[in-house]
Design a protein around this motif. Structure first.
Motif, PDB file in Angstrom:
ATOM      1  N   LYS A   8      -2.588  -2.678  -6.678  1.00 19.68           N
ATOM      2  CA  LYS A   8      -1.614  -1.596  -6.584  1.00 19.68           C
ATOM      3  C   LYS A   8      -0.495  -1.870  -7.589  1.00 19.68           C
ATOM      4  O   LYS A   8       0.171  -2.902  -7.521  1.00 19.68           O
ATOM      5  CB  LYS A   8      -1.052  -1.521  -5.165  1.00 19.68           C
ATOM      6  N   PHE A  14      -3.224   2.744  -8.686  1.00 25.07           N
ATOM      7  CA  PHE A  14      -4.078   1.576  -8.522  1.00 25.07           C
ATOM      8  C   PHE A  14      -4.911   1.356  -9.772  1.00 25.07           C
ATOM      9  O   PHE A  14      -5.286   2.319 -10.458  1.00 25.07           O
ATOM     10  CB  PHE A  14      -5.011   1.766  -7.312  1.00 25.07           C
ATOM     11  N   GLY A  50      -7.354   3.349  -3.425  1.00 23.69           N
ATOM     12  CA  GLY A  50      -6.225   3.120  -2.539  1.00 23.69           C
ATOM     13  C   GLY A  50      -6.116   4.061  -1.365  1.00 23.69           C
ATOM     14  O   GLY A  50      -5.012   4.260  -0.824  1.00 23.69           O
TER      15      GLY A  50
END
Length: 325
Positions: A8, A14, A50
């Protein structure tokens, strides 16, 4: 060791790449597995971008299943050189998953590979095959041992394996797909009929339709499942395991109270280990199909990122096997 790592960088952003990370150290009641194979699943693809419903801990290694050999064990149930498989639980979600050379897991997640399968074969089935087999087992447990079965999302991992197993067991399989170029592929797996997505009249507002199917193995959810429920014969069974179409189900009670239809949810993640072992034993025996290699594309860690992009854009079919070592 090498691992496919998602990081992240900032809120809702991401990146992913192959990185060198430390081999994990095991603690009490844990084992360390030298990974041979993993696979790619839609949940892995969501983790790689993510999706907070799948993964909240970063950096993170994807891969919700893995097969390989125990090289260290702090559990009385496993010894060095045991051939094992892990699927589900928290693997690849918020616990580092199978897309790395060595995988540390609690011993309570691990199953010895049953006779009749090897490390490669069991991971061609993987989480998708386990889910398909769980669905078919529910049909049999509810007295649907023959007849016409509809499989939705049939070119996906769960759907394609379900078609193959159902065909082996003697069911008459009808499939739904949005991919016209995959009609012959589905027929090669054993589908007797292929319905294109636009031909499946999901906008039909009638509360009930003519009885067509003895059972439905649904992998997509939404209006496809709702429409299929209206076409089940009396005492028919629908299993539900996916939501690639939608997580919502807008239906009515008529199929349930007038035809005695049953809707059964399928979870392959948190089911007891004993049930997983039971289903893997069935996959190694009566559910084992001879055409399983026709379903799979083998890739390496380096190919994962590009394949995730295809998955997220519905441009894949069958299973993707990741060779680790």
């Amino acid at each position: 060791m090498k691992a496919f790592v998602v990081e992240k960088t900032e809120e809702k952003k991401f990146i992913s790449s192959i990185k060198d990370i430390d081999i994990p150290k095991i603690e009490k009641d844990e084992v360390l597995i030298k990974a041979s194979y993993s696979s790619l699943n839609f949940k892995d693809a969501l983790s790689s971008i993510g999706n907070p419903g799948v993964t909240r801990v970063f950096p993170h290694v994807t891969g919700i299943d893995v097969s390989g050999e125990v090289i260290q064990s702090n559990s009385k149930n496993f010894k060095k050189e045991d051939k094992v498989v892990v699927t589900g639980y928290d693997l690849g979600m918020n616990t580092n998953g199978g897309h790395q050379e060595y995988v540390k897991v609690p011993a309570s997640w691990v199953i010895k590979i049953p006779q009749g399968l090897d490390e490669k074969e069991i991971m061609i089935y993987g989480t998708a095959g386990l889910t398909a087999a769980l669905s078919i087992n529910e049909l049999q447990q509810n007295s649907i041992n023959s007849g016409k079965v509809l499989v939705t999302g049939a070119t996906g991992g769960v759907g394609s394996i379900a078609v193959s197993i159902l065909n082996k067991l003697g069911y008459e399989v009808t499939t739904i797909t949005g991919k016209r170029d995959k009609i012959e592929f589905l027929k090669s797996l054993g589908a007797k009929e292929v319905i294109l997505r636009e031909e499946f009249d999901i906008d039909n507002k009638k509360p009930m339709l003519s009885e067509v199917y003895d059972a439905v193995v649904d992998t997509v959810g939404g209006q496809y499942l709702a429409h299929a429920l209206k076409q089940l014969k009396h005492s028919g069974v629908a299993t539900c395991c996916g939501l690639t179409s939608s997580h919502e189900l807008n239906t009515n009670v008529f199929p349930f109270i007038l035809r005695g239809v049953r809707l059964i949810g399928i979870d392959s993640v948190e089911i007891p280990l004993e049930k997983k072992q039971y289903i893997w034993n069935k996959i190694a025996s009566e559910y084992k199909v001879s055409n399983i290699n026709n379903l799979v594309t083998q890739i390496s860690l380096e190919d994962i990122k590009a394949t995730y992009e295809k998955m997220l854009n519905s441009k894949v079919s069958g299973r993707y096997l990741v060779k680790i070592d």
